[in-house]
Design a protein around this motif. Sequence first.
Motif, PDB file in Angstrom:
ATOM      1  N   ILE A   1       2.550  12.959  -0.244  1.00 24.91           N
ATOM      2  CA  ILE A   1       2.724  11.607   0.278  1.00 24.91           C
ATOM      3  C   ILE A   1       2.193  11.524   1.705  1.00 24.91           C
ATOM      4  O   ILE A   1       1.659  10.494   2.132  1.00 24.91           O
ATOM      5  CB  ILE A   1       4.210  11.192   0.215  1.00 24.91           C
ATOM      6  CG1 ILE A   1       4.374   9.721   0.565  1.00 24.91           C
ATOM      7  CG2 ILE A   1       5.063  12.058   1.139  1.00 24.91           C
ATOM      8  CD1 ILE A   1       3.846   8.784  -0.470  1.00 24.91           C
ATOM      9  N   GLU A   2       2.288  12.642   2.461  1.00 24.12           N
ATOM     10  CA  GLU A   2       1.794  12.636   3.842  1.00 24.12           C
ATOM     11  C   GLU A   2       0.300  12.352   3.893  1.00 24.12           C
ATOM     12  O   GLU A   2      -0.187  11.637   4.778  1.00 24.12           O
ATOM     13  CB  GLU A   2       2.080  13.982   4.525  1.00 24.12           C
ATOM     14  CG  GLU A   2       3.555  14.324   4.648  1.00 24.12           C
ATOM     15  CD  GLU A   2       4.071  15.103   3.455  1.00 24.12           C
ATOM     16  OE1 GLU A   2       5.146  15.722   3.584  1.00 24.12           O
ATOM     17  OE2 GLU A   2       3.393  15.118   2.400  1.00 24.12           O
TER      18      GLU A   2
ATOM     19  N   ASN B   1      -4.173   8.699   5.044  1.00 24.26           N
ATOM     20  CA  ASN B   1      -5.386   8.002   4.605  1.00 24.26           C
ATOM     21  C   ASN B   1      -5.308   6.522   4.941  1.00 24.26           C
ATOM     22  O   ASN B   1      -6.297   5.916   5.375  1.00 24.26           O
ATOM     23  CB  ASN B   1      -5.585   8.188   3.100  1.00 24.26           C
ATOM     24  CG  ASN B   1      -6.708   9.156   2.785  1.00 24.26           C
ATOM     25  OD1 ASN B   1      -7.610   9.363   3.597  1.00 24.26           O
ATOM     26  ND2 ASN B   1      -6.670   9.749   1.615  1.00 24.26           N
ATOM     27  N   LEU B   2      -4.151   5.923   4.738  1.00 25.06           N
ATOM     28  CA  LEU B   2      -3.969   4.518   5.098  1.00 25.06           C
ATOM     29  C   LEU B   2      -4.109   4.326   6.608  1.00 25.06           C
ATOM     30  O   LEU B   2      -4.744   3.360   7.074  1.00 25.06           O
ATOM     31  CB  LEU B   2      -2.598   4.031   4.629  1.00 25.06           C
ATOM     32  CG  LEU B   2      -2.359   3.949   3.117  1.00 25.06           C
ATOM     33  CD1 LEU B   2      -0.917   3.519   2.831  1.00 25.06           C
ATOM     34  CD2 LEU B   2      -3.332   2.970   2.463  1.00 25.06           C
ATOM     35  N   GLN B   3      -3.525   5.244   7.369  1.00 25.69           N
ATOM     36  CA  GLN B   3      -3.640   5.169   8.827  1.00 25.69           C
ATOM     37  C   GLN B   3      -5.104   5.258   9.254  1.00 25.69           C
ATOM     38  O   GLN B   3      -5.576   4.468  10.084  1.00 25.69           O
ATOM     39  CB  GLN B   3      -2.838   6.303   9.491  1.00 25.69           C
ATOM     40  CG  GLN B   3      -1.344   6.264   9.276  1.00 25.69           C
ATOM     41  CD  GLN B   3      -0.630   5.320  10.232  1.00 25.69           C
ATOM     42  OE1 GLN B   3      -1.249   4.471  10.870  1.00 25.69           O
ATOM     43  NE2 GLN B   3       0.680   5.454  10.316  1.00 25.69           N
ATOM     44  N   ASN B   4      -5.818   6.224   8.700  1.00 27.41           N
ATOM     45  CA  ASN B   4      -7.216   6.421   9.079  1.00 27.41           C
ATOM     46  C   ASN B   4      -8.066   5.196   8.765  1.00 27.41           C
ATOM     47  O   ASN B   4      -9.039   4.897   9.465  1.00 27.41           O
ATOM     48  CB  ASN B   4      -7.796   7.647   8.368  1.00 27.41           C
ATOM     49  CG  ASN B   4      -7.148   8.945   8.821  1.00 27.41           C
ATOM     50  OD1 ASN B   4      -6.515   9.006   9.871  1.00 27.41           O
ATOM     51  ND2 ASN B   4      -7.300   9.994   8.022  1.00 27.41           N
TER      52      ASN B   4
ATOM     53  N   ASP C   1       0.832  -1.210   0.000  1.00 26.73           N
ATOM     54  CA  ASP C   1       0.000   0.000   0.000  1.00 26.73           C
ATOM     55  C   ASP C   1       0.863   1.255   0.000  1.00 26.73           C
ATOM     56  O   ASP C   1       0.537   2.250  -0.678  1.00 26.73           O
ATOM     57  CB  ASP C   1      -0.922   0.004   1.220  1.00 26.73           C
ATOM     58  CG  ASP C   1      -2.021  -1.049   1.131  1.00 26.73           C
ATOM     59  OD1 ASP C   1      -2.392  -1.421  -0.003  1.00 26.73           O
ATOM     60  OD2 ASP C   1      -2.504  -1.488   2.188  1.00 26.73           O
ATOM     61  N   LEU C   2       1.952   1.235   0.750  1.00 33.26           N
ATOM     62  CA  LEU C   2       2.846   2.400   0.782  1.00 33.26           C
ATOM     63  C   LEU C   2       3.516   2.614  -0.568  1.00 33.26           C
ATOM     64  O   LEU C   2       3.695   3.757  -1.012  1.00 33.26           O
ATOM     65  CB  LEU C   2       3.900   2.222   1.867  1.00 33.26           C
ATOM     66  CG  LEU C   2       3.395   2.259   3.316  1.00 33.26           C
ATOM     67  CD1 LEU C   2       4.490   1.837   4.280  1.00 33.26           C
ATOM     68  CD2 LEU C   2       2.886   3.647   3.681  1.00 33.26           C
ATOM     69  N   GLN C   3       3.868   1.524  -1.237  1.00 33.06           N
ATOM     70  CA  GLN C   3       4.470   1.661  -2.560  1.00 33.06           C
ATOM     71  C   GLN C   3       3.471   2.258  -3.544  1.00 33.06           C
ATOM     72  O   GLN C   3       3.842   3.045  -4.431  1.00 33.06           O
ATOM     73  CB  GLN C   3       4.964   0.307  -3.060  1.00 33.06           C
ATOM     74  CG  GLN C   3       5.728   0.372  -4.368  1.00 33.06           C
ATOM     75  CD  GLN C   3       6.971   1.241  -4.290  1.00 33.06           C
ATOM     76  OE1 GLN C   3       7.718   1.167  -3.315  1.00 33.06           O
ATOM     77  NE2 GLN C   3       7.191   2.087  -5.295  1.00 33.06           N
ATOM     78  N   ASP C   4       2.179   1.912  -3.392  1.00 32.75           N
ATOM     79  CA  ASP C   4       1.146   2.529  -4.234  1.00 32.75           C
ATOM     80  C   ASP C   4       1.107   4.038  -4.021  1.00 32.75           C
ATOM     81  O   ASP C   4       0.913   4.811  -4.972  1.00 32.75           O
ATOM     82  CB  ASP C   4      -0.224   1.923  -3.928  1.00 32.75           C
ATOM     83  CG  ASP C   4      -0.359   0.496  -4.441  1.00 32.75           C
ATOM     84  OD1 ASP C   4       0.438   0.103  -5.316  1.00 32.75           O
ATOM     85  OD2 ASP C   4      -1.263  -0.218  -3.957  1.00 32.75           O
ATOM     86  N   CYS C   5       1.271   4.472  -2.761  1.00 33.37           N
ATOM     87  CA  CYS C   5       1.321   5.910  -2.487  1.00 33.37           C
ATOM     88  C   CYS C   5       2.478   6.557  -3.235  1.00 33.37           C
ATOM     89  O   CYS C   5       2.344   7.642  -3.815  1.00 33.37           O
ATOM     90  CB  CYS C   5       1.477   6.163  -0.989  1.00 33.37           C
ATOM     91  SG  CYS C   5      -0.024   5.935   0.000  1.00 33.37           S
ATOM     92  N   VAL C   6       3.620   5.902  -3.226  1.00 30.55           N
ATOM     93  CA  VAL C   6       4.792   6.438  -3.912  1.00 30.55           C
ATOM     94  C   VAL C   6       4.576   6.460  -5.412  1.00 30.55           C
ATOM     95  O   VAL C   6       4.898   7.446  -6.102  1.00 30.55           O
ATOM     96  CB  VAL C   6       6.045   5.603  -3.561  1.00 30.55           C
ATOM     97  CG1 VAL C   6       7.245   6.066  -4.388  1.00 30.55           C
ATOM     98  CG2 VAL C   6       6.353   5.717  -2.079  1.00 30.55           C
ATOM     99  N   ASP C   7       4.005   5.380  -5.947  1.00 27.17           N
ATOM    100  CA  ASP C   7       3.798   5.287  -7.391  1.00 27.17           C
ATOM    101  C   ASP C   7       2.807   6.322  -7.900  1.00 27.17           C
ATOM    102  O   ASP C   7       2.830   6.687  -9.081  1.00 27.17           O
ATOM    103  CB  ASP C   7       3.313   3.887  -7.768  1.00 27.17           C
ATOM    104  CG  ASP C   7       4.390   2.830  -7.532  1.00 27.17           C
ATOM    105  OD1 ASP C   7       5.572   3.211  -7.448  1.00 27.17           O
ATOM    106  OD2 ASP C   7       4.036   1.638  -7.415  1.00 27.17           O
TER     107      ASP C   7
END
Length: 676
Positions: free
Chosen positions: A300-301, A306-309, A284-290
Amino acid sequence: MSQKFYRAQKVALAVSSALAMGTASAADTYEILNIDEVTGFTVNGTLDNTQNGYGIGFVPGDQVMLGTAKGVNDSTSFDDNVVDDVIDAILPVQGNAANSIVRPFSGNNFLFELGGVDGSVAEYVPLLENKQPIINPTIDPYEDDLDLVENTPKTDAYYYSAGNEKFGARLGIISALQQTVENPFYDGGTSTSNTPVYYYRDFETRGFIQKGNVADPQEGIDYVLLPPSDSSDFYTPDEDSTFTDPVKVGGYSVASKVSEDIDGSNAYVAGYASIAITENTIDDLQDCVDDLTDDVPEPIEACVQNLQNGGFVNYQNRAFRWTVNLADMEVTASEALPLGFVPDDIDDVYVSQGLGVNSAGYVVGRGYRSEDGLDEKPDLIDGDLWATFWTPDNEIYFVGPTVDDKDEYSESILEDVNEQGIAVGTLRQYIDGDQRQKFAYVDITQPADENRELQFIEPNDFSDTQTDLSSRARDINDANQIVGYIEVDLQDQLPRRVHGFLYNIDNDEFNNINELLTCRSRGLEDQGDGNYAAYTVTDTTSFAEEVTYDTAVSVVDANQISADGEFIAATALVTLPRIKTEEVELYDEDGDYQGDYEVIVVGDNGRPVVERTADGEIATDQVPRAVILRRSDATACPVEVISGLNPEKNERQGASFGWGWLLALAPVAWLRRRRS
């Protein structure tokens, strides 16, 4: 009263007369300190503007009790605040909106201190948000008063314990401060989804150690945050990513207990923390980067928050032992403690937790266990987590029953350990076909068996044989006194009420804490000639009419006991009148229906109306309040404590008791540090 080892015979409870509410003994008497006599009978056990308060720990040197408040009062009737001067009443609680990147965070759980000697009003502890002036939690973060908005707490924080008498340490967890990042898609619109900035935090949870009072806020509050492993704090994107800078994820940590001094300034802290990001979270984090491009620079923050929430950020978890210099408030060492086996699949999440520690360096807690011992391909034991402890050399041991009785027992836990090496915990087991939990203890300094395992000793409670009353231990002091809670109802179909207990290992003495209180601490007044009655509160100014009701105080949980047993930090249910509300229809400026809106009913004098029962009596309910118990020279109240074990003659066994108390205690679930 006899003790038994875990294989003791299960004995059914047939009638309540088989039980005694407390042991006839010379047990100490306790009084509640934070009862305000000036206002009549007010238990000052939560923050102004909040509904519930929970007693967590006591700092003897500072004469301060720690509490956690939860639930912000919704005290408005449309635009008119009608309850500014109402102290003791049950108000509607404002719903706390889920975290979102398009609106500011809104705190709903707050730290407070309570003077231990004079029972003074609770003071908010801002910790990370140490702003001036300090403002208590408020009902609306979107008020027009910008100063109020700026100073309204946006972090969530919980105290878990107090310890280390020399430095008066306080431990718990807190979320990071709110930060903002520009929204590149903002077009000047006014919708909530089109905000000029996104809101995020650098981390969701950090364990903290704090020392010093909030009484002098100008000097600030001395604290330190406990670090997780670096590999869980940041994510490094794939090498072929357009953006390769490390991504701040945050990790998490929890501070559970602190030891006494090791060498005059250092102490051990037990807890647990993240050591690595899980594989699914990495994807999921890599999707944020991509998704980051030069043309669409979405922050990115915002993506990570959003993932945290949404609960999509997960970690591998381990018990930790930190070494902290309490004089300088610096973390000098961090140790992730080993599992009881070697994990064979890094995609699975493995958990262990440190919950107690002594100055010798023993850490107690719980974790997953394998049937194969230290085999590299573990077959995990069914159930939840199991009681575990670590030696100062980080060797891991277990406390049974576990493997041989896994069909009878489903989980266990060690909550705390004293300086003598006596650890206290809880076993979840089946008794007469129902799953119950029972408090127990073990001497972890004794030699273990060939399976690296010791065995719990499970004391009896209200009877000379095992009851089916669930109990849970919270804390043990150096005098071998254990505190916690125990059920005091027998029916199986309804939730059972609980009372705080005090158990002394040395003399095998078990007491309902309410049996040890003075009459005043139970809300009772001496009427003369040995007769006692509930203290009657008459309020002629706060409400739309004169309100009269009887008080009642019942200690329902004891969280911590001081080293010498003089103080107990506890939570009590307090009876208060309930404010009347009604649903009204809400329309916007164009006359469009927006839904129903709950408002407080107001009388002709502009004051709130109190709810009444069908019989016309003042409607009351119970709310939790933090209470400080101190040993007293007075005698314990002679009035019998009524519960489901010895109901009043006109109270049908198994009948309804007014289950508002259960809703009042529901927030205790989040308070417990024991859950992963």
